[in-house]
Scaffold this motif. Structure first.
Motif, PDB file in Angstrom:
ATOM      1  N   GLY A  74      -4.779 -40.003   0.931  1.00  0.00           N
ATOM      2  CA  GLY A  74      -4.207 -38.808   1.094  1.00  0.00           C
ATOM      3  C   GLY A  74      -4.001 -37.859  -0.143  1.00  0.00           C
ATOM      4  O   GLY A  74      -4.551 -36.586   0.460  1.00  0.00           O
TER       5      GLY A  74
ATOM      6  N   CYS C  22      -0.970 -26.600   9.206  1.00  0.00           N
ATOM      7  CA  CYS C  22      -1.291 -27.846   8.918  1.00  0.00           C
ATOM      8  C   CYS C  22      -2.888 -28.270   8.726  1.00  0.00           C
ATOM      9  O   CYS C  22      -3.554 -27.961   9.681  1.00  0.00           O
ATOM     10  N   VAL C  64      -0.492 -40.041   4.835  1.00  0.00           N
ATOM     11  CA  VAL C  64       0.436 -38.950   4.948  1.00  0.00           C
ATOM     12  C   VAL C  64       1.527 -38.808   3.760  1.00  0.00           C
ATOM     13  O   VAL C  64       1.432 -37.628   3.326  1.00  0.00           O
ATOM     14  N   VAL C  74       1.159 -31.882   6.231  1.00  0.00           N
ATOM     15  CA  VAL C  74       0.310 -32.883   6.944  1.00  0.00           C
ATOM     16  C   VAL C  74       1.062 -33.401   8.115  1.00  0.00           C
ATOM     17  O   VAL C  74       2.217 -33.118   8.010  1.00  0.00           O
ATOM     18  N   THR C  76       1.213 -36.847  11.386  1.00  0.00           N
ATOM     19  CA  THR C  76       0.307 -37.877  12.039  1.00  0.00           C
ATOM     20  C   THR C  76       1.185 -37.974  13.391  1.00  0.00           C
ATOM     21  O   THR C  76       2.048 -37.218  13.653  1.00  0.00           O
ATOM     22  N   CYS C 100       6.830 -33.721   6.170  1.00  0.00           N
ATOM     23  CA  CYS C 100       5.694 -34.006   6.804  1.00  0.00           C
ATOM     24  C   CYS C 100       6.084 -34.040   8.500  1.00  0.00           C
ATOM     25  O   CYS C 100       7.318 -33.906   8.710  1.00  0.00           O
TER      26      CYS C 100
END
Lengths: 245, 78, 354
Positions: A74, C22, C64, C74, C76, C100
């Motif tokens: 990441g 993002c 992440v 970021v 998910t 996040c």
């Protein structure tokens, strides 16, 4: 030997004779040599290595058990111009974090894993690790590691050498001055490869755990030489860079 | 002239440095303990030091610094 | 772009995230959210972003973690079983105070469960699905348009408070197509991410992203500071929709797509002269407890409707605090409540059968 700039001037928590301290110094020296301290981001793992985030004088993240290669992925994807390294022990990397380590290599992720193999879980008090040798007595293999029920020790460098995405894999040791000098070159090379964009690198460093092996630091280095070196041969297992180690 | 300097209070008394000295001049100070409670490593016979830096290389705790006033400094050597 | 386009909920969420800035998506396939990673894999390379399919949800959430710690916007996405695997990482993200977005397009559970819509992950989402004392901001859209708007806002909320934010949808919302408008993203004024690990670049001292505090005093101090932040969020960020509650005998409480079904039942009840209103929590945490507490003075009863065996109903009960009865009606396992069934329940309460 002057303290490398990339190492914080403080006493580390490691037990007397534990070779983590040597490995820390080698990493910091490599960072200094490449002059990339202000572009380095390290990832600490879980185990004795957990406090690494305190010791390196660069940006650091502390990752969940076994997940350091994912956290590093990441970070690296966000800041591709930085040096991103993880510092992981054998329990963290070769047991709970096997998938993360393997797939970081499979992706050819341009990160460096510093893998410290001392054949035991240190922080939790000396349990059997995936790298514990056959017959080795630990807290959870009190009769010695039995092949029939506990299998064979995992050979990480040999395994990763089969992965196409891996650019540089070398196993070194820190039991002697000669081996430490070679280890220093390996760490530096791995970092240099990463900065050159060559891809995934891992340096496996055979290390001692005098406390949990139940040996004095001097006996522990002897034990490493006599028992670990035959099972975990030193050498370059993969080098996509083409140059000789 | 080479000189070995010890950051004595950082020493954990592991004795690894004593095993690598080619001149066998690194010894533990049995007469005193440091702030951590260990007998620290020391060199009494400084004049015998050849400045190889091996003790510093194997020290896990960055206790040892070797000053080598010869042509090659330890840092470059190791 | 402000014309209305017809889009699937999952794809709309993905596009909204990109429009909110993002640029990093780490995921793993699982139904019924697969359109999100699929959309991201197509779009991210076009906006110089990163789409990465990890080897597991565990790995994805830790990517992440790394990217969030490195200062990036970021996200998910996953569904129930995958969200369970992410809980460890979410706890670390919360503990390290990183922002996040996690999207959960909920399917029926437990275990492998099913792939039809459900709201069975409410507890996991709002009560801290991982270990330790922490909260997520949980946003529950009921339309595709709202999913777009909340997804955009989620990043700002995250950055503002350094907190992970979850958009909690369900399979129905993810799969349905509705017209949506992408309004130009108006972000909040946000603090600089001066805590991020970017490499010091010779400009500052090192930054450390960490959730380990060995000294109990230090850990308590850290947790209490976070609690203070949670209190602020509770004061500032509660969102809900309220309809026809002024004269309501029965206040219906439902979130997400279920609220749309409940509204149909409410209209049918009103046509029959039954005084029924609805409160639809949009933020599940912070929960709109105060509005429910106040309604307990005027309403005679509450009926919570969920696609679960009864989860949010516990928060409704806590808000009402025993002042008035709180009833529950739910379907589970991917079954969706029908308006007629809800109307039946309303009538039971009126008739004193409940």
């Amino acid at each position: 030997m002057a303290r490398p700039k990339a190492l914080v001037d403080m006493s580390q928590h490691y037990c007397p004779g534990c070779t983590h301290g040597i490995i820390h110094r080698l990493i910091a020296e490599a960072i200094d040599t490449l002059d990339i301290q202000d572009r380095t981001i390290g990832v600490a793992s879980v185990g004795c290595s957990v406090f690494t985030y305190k010791y390196f004088d660069c940006d650091m993240q502390q990752a969940a058990h076994g997940r350091a290669p994912s956290a590093a992925t990441g970070i690296k994807r966000v800041h591709p111009d930085t040096l991103v390294f993880t510092y992981q022990g054998d329990g963290d990397l070769a047991a709970i974090g096997t998938a993360e380590m393997l797939h970081a290599a499979i992706r050819g992720e341009n990160i460096t894993i510093i893998f410290v193999n001392n054949a035991i879980y240190g922080m939790t008090g000396g349990q059997m690790a995936p790298t514990t040798l056959v017959g080795q007595v630990t807290q959870t293999s009190p009769y010695g590691r039995q092949i029939e029920t506990q299998g064979y020790p995992m050979k990480v460098s040999e395994t990763l050498a089969t992965i196409e995405g891996a650019a540089y894999i070398e196993r070194v040791s820190v039991d002697s001055v000669k081996h430490i000098k070679a280890a220093k070159k390996a760490v530096e090379k791995a970092f240099r490869y990463q900065m050159e964009g060559k891809g995934f690198s891992l340096v496996e460093l055979l290390s001692t755990c005098p406390t949990n092996w139940g040996l004095s630091p001097i006996e522990a280095t002897d034990w490493l030489r006599e028992n670990m070196l035959p099972h975990y041969p030193l050498g370059v297992y993969k080098d996509k860079g083409g140059e000789q180690a | 002239m080479a000189k070995v300097i010890f950051d004595e209070d950082r020493c954990k008394g592991c004795e690894l440095c004593t095993t690598v000295c080619p001149k066998k001049i690194v010894v533990m100070a049995e007469d005193r303990i440091n702030i951590k409670g260990f007998h620290p490593a020391q060199v009494i016979e400084q004049d015998k030091c050849i400045g190889c830096g091996f003790c510093a290389i194997i020290c896990p705790d960055l206790v040892i610094e070797v000053e080598n006033k010869g042509a090659k400094t330890c840092r470059k050597e190791c | 772009m402000s014309e209305r386009v017809l889009m699937k909920g999952n794809e709309a969420i993905a596009e909204a995230a990109i429009q909110a800035g993002c640029r990093y998506f780490f995921g793993y396939p699982i139904t019924p959210q697969n359109e999100i990673p699929a959309y991201m894999s197509k779009r991210m390379p076009k906006v110089d972003g990163v789409y990465l399919q990890a080897e597991s949800e565990v790995s994805a959430i830790n990517m992440v973690y790394g990217a969030a710690g490195a200062g990036a916007r970021v996200m998910t996405s996953s569904s129930g079983p995958g969200i369970s695997l992410k809980q460890e990482g979410i706890s670390y993200i919360a503990g390290s105070e990183l922002p996040c977005l996690i999207v959960n397009i909920v399917r029926g559970g437990p275990g492998l469960g099913g792939i039809q819509p459900a709201q069975s992950d409410y507890f996991q989402s709002v009560k801290g699905g991982g270990h330790g004392d922490y909260r997520l901001v949980v946003l529950a859209p009921s339309t595709v348009q709202e999913a777009v708007d909340l997804t955009m806002e989620a990043f700002d909320i995250g950055d503002m408070y350094r907190i992970p934010v979850m958009v909690l949808g369900d399979g129905m919302l993810g799969q349905m197509m509705e017209p949506v408008e992408f309004k130009p993203f108006q972000g909040r004024a946000l603090p600089a991410k001066d805590w991020a690990t970017t490499g010091t670049r010779g400009k500052r001292k090192r930054n450390i992203v960490n959730s380990l505090y060995i000294e109990p005093q230090a850990l308590e101090e850290k947790n209490l500071a976070r609690l203070e932040k949670y209190r602020q969020i509770e004061q500032r960020e509660v969102k809900y929709e309220m309809q026809d509650c002024d004269d309501a005998d029965i206040v219906l409480v439902a979130y997400g797509t279920t609220a749309r079904i409940v509204k149909s039942a409410m209209k049918a009840a009103r046509r029959e002269g039954l005084k029924v209103g609805i409160v639809r929590p949009i933020t599940l945490w912070p929960f709109p407890a105060a509005v429910l507490h106040n309604l307990a003075e005027t309403a005679k009863a509450f009926l919570t409707v969920e696609m679960s065996m009864g989860q949010m109903v516990e928060d409704v009960k806590l808000a009402v605090n025993g002042v008035k009865p709180v009833y529950f009606y739910g379907r589970t396992g991917g079954m969706v409540p029908a308006p007629a069934d809800i109307l039946e329940e309303i009538k039971k309460i009126y008739g004193g059968e409940k």
